[in-house]
Every structure is written in C-alpha cells, then in structure tokens.
Design an enzyme around this catalytic site. Structure first.
Site, PDB file in Angstrom:
ATOM      1  CB  ILE A  45       0.788   1.043  19.524  1.00 21.07           C
ATOM      2  CG1 ILE A  45       1.582   1.723  18.404  1.00 21.07           C
ATOM      3  CG2 ILE A  45      -0.258   0.083  18.953  1.00 21.07           C
ATOM      4  CD1 ILE A  45       2.355   0.780  17.484  1.00 21.07           C
ATOM      5  CG  HIS A  54      -0.312  -0.532   2.468  1.00 24.92           C
ATOM      6  ND1 HIS A  54       0.997  -0.277   2.850  1.00 24.92           N
ATOM      7  CD2 HIS A  54      -0.821  -1.351   3.409  1.00 24.92           C
ATOM      8  CE1 HIS A  54       1.239  -0.903   3.965  1.00 24.92           C
ATOM      9  NE2 HIS A  54       0.169  -1.570   4.331  1.00 24.92           N
ATOM     10  N   GLY A  56       2.874   1.337  25.759  1.00 23.12           N
ATOM     11  CA  GLY A  56       3.536   2.341  24.916  1.00 23.12           C
ATOM     12  C   GLY A  56       2.455   3.101  24.157  1.00 23.12           C
ATOM     13  CB  ILE A  90       2.723   1.102   8.918  1.00 27.05           C
ATOM     14  CG1 ILE A  90       3.113  -0.326   8.515  1.00 27.05           C
ATOM     15  CG2 ILE A  90       2.067   1.112  10.300  1.00 27.05           C
ATOM     16  CD1 ILE A  90       1.964  -1.309   8.433  1.00 27.05           C
ATOM     17  CB  ALA A  97       5.054   9.174  10.816  1.00 22.19           C
ATOM     18  CB  VAL A 144       5.083  -6.427  23.407  1.00 17.59           C
ATOM     19  CG1 VAL A 144       4.171  -6.807  24.555  1.00 17.59           C
ATOM     20  CG2 VAL A 144       4.962  -7.434  22.259  1.00 17.59           C
ATOM     21  CG  HIS A 151      -5.507  35.863  27.636  1.00 15.22           C
ATOM     22  ND1 HIS A 151      -5.371  34.888  28.606  1.00 15.22           N
ATOM     23  CD2 HIS A 151      -6.663  36.521  27.912  1.00 15.22           C
ATOM     24  CE1 HIS A 151      -6.399  34.958  29.429  1.00 15.22           C
ATOM     25  NE2 HIS A 151      -7.206  35.941  29.030  1.00 15.22           N
TER      26      HIS A 151
HETATM   27  C1  LIG Z   1      -1.235   1.770  15.425  1.00 16.62           C
HETATM   28  C2  LIG Z   1      -0.101   2.700  15.122  1.00 16.62           C
HETATM   29  C3  LIG Z   1      -0.216   4.043  15.413  1.00 16.62           C
HETATM   30  C4  LIG Z   1       0.837   4.909  15.125  1.00 16.62           C
HETATM   31  N1  LIG Z   1       0.700   6.222  15.425  1.00 16.62           N
HETATM   32  C5  LIG Z   1       1.721   7.074  15.153  1.00 16.62           C
HETATM   33  C6  LIG Z   1       1.595   8.456  15.426  1.00 16.62           C
HETATM   34  O1  LIG Z   1       0.562   8.925  15.895  1.00 16.62           O
HETATM   35  N2  LIG Z   1       2.646   9.259  15.130  1.00 16.62           N
HETATM   36  C7  LIG Z   1       3.818   8.769  14.604  1.00 16.62           C
HETATM   37  O2  LIG Z   1       4.739   9.542  14.359  1.00 16.62           O
HETATM   38  N3  LIG Z   1       3.953   7.463  14.337  1.00 16.62           N
HETATM   39  C8  LIG Z   1       2.942   6.607  14.595  1.00 16.62           C
HETATM   40  N4  LIG Z   1       3.076   5.284  14.296  1.00 16.62           N
HETATM   41  C9  LIG Z   1       4.357   4.816  13.722  1.00 16.62           C
HETATM   42  C10 LIG Z   1       4.432   5.103  12.224  1.00 16.62           C
HETATM   43  O3  LIG Z   1       3.361   4.468  11.574  1.00 16.62           O
HETATM   44  C11 LIG Z   1       5.760   4.618  11.680  1.00 16.62           C
HETATM   45  O4  LIG Z   1       6.807   5.181  12.427  1.00 16.62           O
HETATM   46  C12 LIG Z   1       5.922   4.979  10.227  1.00 16.62           C
HETATM   47  O5  LIG Z   1       4.916   4.402   9.426  1.00 16.62           O
HETATM   48  C13 LIG Z   1       7.289   4.518   9.724  1.00 16.62           C
HETATM   49  O6  LIG Z   1       7.426   4.885   8.392  1.00 16.62           O
HETATM   50  P1  LIG Z   1       8.388   4.054   7.411  1.00 16.62           P
HETATM   51  O7  LIG Z   1       8.380   4.797   6.129  1.00 16.62           O
HETATM   52  O8  LIG Z   1       9.682   3.804   8.065  1.00 16.62           O
HETATM   53  O9  LIG Z   1       7.698   2.632   7.246  1.00 16.62           O
HETATM   54  P2  LIG Z   1       6.215   2.142   6.923  1.00 16.62           P
HETATM   55  O10 LIG Z   1       5.219   3.185   7.090  1.00 16.62           O
HETATM   56  O11 LIG Z   1       6.054   0.879   7.698  1.00 16.62           O
HETATM   57  O12 LIG Z   1       6.269   1.798   5.370  1.00 16.62           O
HETATM   58  C14 LIG Z   1       7.074   0.782   4.879  1.00 16.62           C
HETATM   59  C15 LIG Z   1       6.525   0.341   3.539  1.00 16.62           C
HETATM   60  O13 LIG Z   1       7.462  -0.533   2.928  1.00 16.62           O
HETATM   61  C16 LIG Z   1       6.765  -1.557   2.241  1.00 16.62           C
HETATM   62  N5  LIG Z   1       7.702  -2.684   2.094  1.00 16.62           N
HETATM   63  C17 LIG Z   1       8.278  -3.413   3.083  1.00 16.62           C
HETATM   64  N6  LIG Z   1       9.125  -4.319   2.567  1.00 16.62           N
HETATM   65  C18 LIG Z   1       9.092  -4.163   1.226  1.00 16.62           C
HETATM   66  C19 LIG Z   1       9.742  -4.802   0.144  1.00 16.62           C
HETATM   67  N7  LIG Z   1      10.636  -5.790   0.340  1.00 16.62           N
HETATM   68  N8  LIG Z   1       9.465  -4.397  -1.118  1.00 16.62           N
HETATM   69  C20 LIG Z   1       8.568  -3.397  -1.338  1.00 16.62           C
HETATM   70  N9  LIG Z   1       7.933  -2.758  -0.358  1.00 16.62           N
HETATM   71  C21 LIG Z   1       8.186  -3.126   0.911  1.00 16.62           C
HETATM   72  C22 LIG Z   1       5.572  -1.831   3.154  1.00 16.62           C
HETATM   73  O14 LIG Z   1       4.510  -2.439   2.437  1.00 16.62           O
HETATM   74  C23 LIG Z   1       5.222  -0.430   3.640  1.00 16.62           C
HETATM   75  O15 LIG Z   1       4.238   0.171   2.829  1.00 16.62           O
HETATM   76  C24 LIG Z   1       2.033   4.402  14.549  1.00 16.62           C
HETATM   77  C25 LIG Z   1       2.137   3.042  14.227  1.00 16.62           C
HETATM   78  C26 LIG Z   1       1.079   2.207  14.511  1.00 16.62           C
HETATM   79  C27 LIG Z   1       1.215   0.757  14.152  1.00 16.62           C
END
Ligand SMILES: Cc1cc2nc3c(=O)[nH]c(=O)nc-3n(C[C@H](O)[C@H](O)[C@H](O)COP(=O)(O)OP(=O)(O)OC[C@H]3O[C@@H](n4cnc5c(N)ncnc54)[C@H](O)[C@@H]3O)c2cc1C
Length: 481
Positions: free
Chosen positions: A199, A37, A197, A41, A334, A285, A460
């Site tokens: 989440i 997608h 934590g 995430i 993020a 966890v 204020h």
């Molecule tokens: C329930 C929940 C709530 C959260 N709330 C917050 C929040 O409020 N604020 C905040 O800052 N963070 C929050 N986070 C954390 C945040 O979602 C992540 O820190 C962030 O998405 C990380 O971004 P990223 O680009 O490193 O990876 P991701 O967003 O995980 O994206 C990685 C992408 O790589 C793709 N991928 C993986 N392996 C391959 C491959 N071999 N080939 C092609 N594609 C691949 C995956 O499909 C995915 O789309 C939350 C996380 C969760 C689970």
C-alpha cells in the site's frame, strides 16, 4: 422462515460476496450483510481504485517520455488531479454496482446494517453507523434491513482497517490513511510515506510520478519487506532513479504538526534523528482485522493478534462459525479472500476433495513502477529452511520485447529444489510482471519441475520469454544472455 438461511455472510468484500455466490451456486439459501458498501475495501478503497490512479500515472509517464518513442506532444502535459480522482472513484462505483448485480443474479439476499453474532447460528443486524454507499445500477429487490436472522452456518468476512501507531494516529488532514490518499483534494508538494509495504509503495509511486517530492521511511532493511531481497534492491534502484527518497532501517518516532505540514522525527539505525518536513504524510504501517463488536468474545471464538483463528477450510473453534479474508489473517489480499471463500463454502456444502488453503501458493503483486510480483519461497527463506537450491536469473535488458517497449529494466528470478527440480519460488520485477506471475503460480500449483517448464513453448516476442530464460539459467542453459 423468512429470516432463516443456510449461510449468512457478514461483509460483502471479495471474501464475502464470492462466498455468497458460491453458496448460491451450490443451492444454499444465502444472505450477505453489509454495513457500508457492496464489494468491500477492495473495490471501493483498495485494489481497484488504486490501480485506476496508477494507470493515470503510467499514462502521464509515457506522455512525458513520448520523445523516446519518436512522438512530439504539443503543450505542457500536466495532471488534472480532480479528473484523475473522479475517474478512480467512478471505477469504484462501477465495481460496487457490479456486485449488486451479481447478488441479484444469484438470488442472494442483501441485508443492510451492522451485524453481530448473538449465537453460533444467529445474528442481530442493527442500523449502521456508516453512510451506506448505494450501488449504481440494479439494487437487489429483496434488500433487507435491521432484525434478527438465523443460519446453519455464519461466515465472518468483515475485512480490515488501517493500523495506527500510537502518537502518530492519522487525522485525515495532515496524516492520511489510504482513504484520504485515494482522493486528495489538492496535490501536496511533498509527501512522507511511513511504511513501504504494497500500500505504501504504490501510493509513493503514484505521487512521485505526479511530481510530488516523496520520502519513504521503512523500519526494515529493504523496501517491500516481504519480497525477495534481490528483487527489492532492484526495485529500490529504480525508485532512487525516479527521485524517490527512501530511508531504510528507520522509524518515525514522533510527528509535529503545523497548520499545513508535518515534521516527522525519523530515528535511524545508528540512533541519529533526522527531522523531515512534508505537506502530508501517509501512514501505511499495515492493517488490522475488524474483529470488534461482532460478539466473538461472548461466543468464545479464538482470535490472535487482531485476527480470527481458522483452519485450512475457514472453520473457527466454534462449530457453525467461519472466517475468511483479511479478518482471518495474512496475507491480506483480495485473491486470498476469494479463494478462502470458495474453500469454506464448498466444505460447508460437503463437497468431496476440497483442498485446504496452501498459503505458499498465494501470489503477491505490487503495482508500483516497476511492478513487483512473487510466489513461493524467497531465496533467503529457502536457505533458512535448509533447502538445497538452484537459482536462475534473467534480466529484461536481454529480452527483445521489453527493449521494444522501452521497458528494459526488470529481472526474473526462479528458485528450484536442487534434488527434485521442484519450482519453489519465483520473483519478478519490471513491466507487466503482475500479469506474468500467474504462469509460475499455475506451474507451482501443478508441482511443475524445471523439465516441464523447459519443455513449454513461450510465444515470441513477449516479456514472458524471460520466465523461461530464468528457468534455463538455473541450470546453466540460458540462451539469450
Ligand atoms: C489501498 C489498498 C490497495 C490494495 N490493493 C490490493 C491489490 O492490488 N491486490 C490485492 O489482492 N489486495 C489489495 N488490497 C487488499 C484487499 O483490499 C483486501 O485484501 C480485501 O479487500 C479483503 O477482502 P475481505 O472480503 O476480507 O474484506 P473487505 O474487502 O474489507 O470487506 C469487508 C466488508 O465487511 C463489511 N463489514 C465489516 N464489519 C461489518 C459488520 N459488522 N456488519 C456488516 N458488514 C460489515 C465492510 O463494510 C466491508 O465492506 C488493497 C488494500 C488497500 C487498502
């Protein structure tokens, strides 16, 4: 060459898609590979859809307390779970479509499939084992698929997935991860959340407001263990008042499942074991980096505790290979992923004055009720580092706007270096603090002292006035308390 790029990014989450956009802005030929997608995430299963759920909870809470504001709402106010989940999923889809639009606008090639590094400058993209979520709206025209692609620079931004404890693995039915917790088919009557934590506590907050009987089990001695102890204790008091049961210094050692419930064995500090039965359990966890099947071992890319090891600019030990975001280690947020993306790409492009990542200046926000937000050193860490500090505090009960909003339960805490007046840390709990923290983040980034903050005029009436009062309090000059 058609399959040859300056930069290929593996993964299109907030790390990956921002890296791709910045690379395109800098005139580099760029592609992003995604197996499931667009937007990762964060937009599909993390930051955004959880905030949509929590907004529904907030509206419900307000509606239930309408009387406090002089309003009478006729009839019973009850959550419609399917409609709440539908709204949250719709928002996730919209975000996903937004990234598709941005890829198109920035002329970034999107390659659908599962990427693996075969050389430091080559990847093979295979058919994905995941179901691809096709974005709503404009799908990039130049969408590519399986094949071999080369690039001068390859950025791994593959994110993370839920961590599981041995013997207590999520099964998607009785023991949920955030995926199932995000779109429950029916509301459980009782819920056990393992881990407090960000989440875990956000889901605990959502389900409790929805009327679910929630128990949180935390192995550490405070909820939200990374936060300042005083802020965490303040938040816990509010959770207690809301009827959330929180067991600290305790761990789930075993789970027995029946047809429609789980019984968790919760071992406490004194060695006693409490058995807690709940309809569902959320395993929260932590998360672990997606480092498998990427060809990292064969290339000799260094990893540590499930994450890729990088320097302050996202470089790994293998020239030409970079990593950003969750896969490059904590804090797994993020905005950390996005900032790492920009730093990494600007360094690749050879821009001058690129600043390396300073992890101390990454804010953390948790959107439970009450919200919690922080940046910099906690009081305990500042003391452990041997810093001579001044601490200021200001409660929401002494702030006119918070009282007018009916949100008078909150606290702002600031930590200064006694000698230099440098702001070392800020810790907030209460309404809208996830929006307010940015004032302190900017201040820390500009290496602000107490004097600069005291000279700043705050509007204020706003809750932001508590920020200034907390600074004043650190110097014995609070005006409204
Ligand atoms: C329930 C929940 C709530 C959260 N709330 C917050 C929040 O409020 N604020 C905040 O800052 N963070 C929050 N986070 C954390 C945040 O979602 C992540 O820190 C962030 O998405 C990380 O971004 P990223 O680009 O490193 O990876 P991701 O967003 O995980 O994206 C990685 C992408 O790589 C793709 N991928 C993986 N392996 C391959 C491959 N071999 N080939 C092609 N594609 C691949 C995956 O499909 C995915 O789309 C939350 C996380 C969760 C689970």
């Amino acid at each position: 060459m058609a399959n040859s790029y300056d930069v290929i990014v593996i993964g299109s989450g907030p790390g990956g898609y921002i890296a791709a956009i910045r690379a395109a802005q800098l005139g580099l030929k760029v592609a992003v590979v995604e197996r499931e997608h667009l937007a990762g995430i964060c937009s599909n299963w993390g930051c955004i859809p959880t905030k949509a759920l929590l907004r529904s909870a907030e509206v419900l809470h307000l509606a239930e307390h309408a009387k406090n504001y002089g309003l009478t709402l006729e009839g019973k106010i009850s959550p419609d779970l399917q409609a709440i989940v539908k709204r949250s999923r719709g928002i996730a889809e919209r975000m996903n479509g937004g990234v598709a639009f941005l890829m198109k606008k920035n002329k970034v090639d999107v390659i659908w499939g599962e990427a693996k590094l075969t050389k430091a400058n080559e990847i093979v993209v295979a058919k994905t084992t995941k179901a691809i979520v096709q974005p709503q709206g404009p799908i990039p025209k130049n969408t590519l698929g399986e094949g071999t692609y080369t690039a001068k620079h390859i950025i791994v931004a593959t994110g993370a997935r839920p961590r599981a404890l041995p013997g207590i693995e999520p099964d998607g039915k009785l023991i949920w991860t955030y995926f199932e917790a995000m779109k429950p088919e029916e509301m459980p009557k009782s819920l056990l959340v393992m881990g407090s934590g960000a989440i875990g506590i956000e889901f605990a907050s959502f389900y409790r407001t929805m009327g679910v009987d929630v128990t949180v089990v935390e192995v550490m001695s405070q909820v939200m263990p990374v936060e300042d102890a005083e802020i965490s204790a303040f938040a816990k008091k509010q959770f207690d008042k809301q009827g959330m049961k929180i067991i600290l210094d305790a761990k789930v050692t075993k789970v027995e499942k029946s047809a429609n419930s789980v019984t968790a064995h919760v071992e406490k500090k004194d060695g006693s074991v409490e058995k807690i039965t709940a309809d569902r359990m959320i395993s929260a966890v932590g998360v672990q980096g997606n480092i498998e099947n990427l060809g990292l071992e064969a290339l000799g890319v260094k990893t540590d505790r499930g994450c890729i090891v990088i320097d302050g600019y996202g470089k790994t030990n293998v020239p030409g290979v970079y990593a950003i975001g969750d896969v490059a280690g904590p804090p797994m947020l993020a905005h950390k992923a996005e900032h790492e993306a920009v730093i990494c790409v600007e360094k690749i492009a050879g821009l001058p004055n690129v600043h390396p990542m300073d992890k101390l200046k990454i804010p953390g926000c948790t959107y439970c009720n009450p919200q919690v937000a922080s940046v910099g050193l906690t009081e305990a860490r500042a003391k452990a580092e041997g810093r001579d500090i001044r601490v200021g505090r200001f409660p929401f009960v002494a702030n006119g706007k918070a009282i007018a909003l009916g949100e008078d339960q909150g606290l702002v805490k600031t930590i200064f270096d006694k000698k230099t007046g440098e702001l070392l840390g800020a810790h907030l709990v209460g309404a809208e603090v996830t929006e307010l923290i940015q004032g302190f983040v900017v201040a820390m980034n500009l290496e602000t002292t107490e004097e600069d903050l005291m000279h700043t005029i705050f509007p204020h009436p706003t809750i932001s006035e508590t920020l200034k009062e907390s600074v004043l309090d650190a110097y014995g000059r609070a005006l409204n308390a």
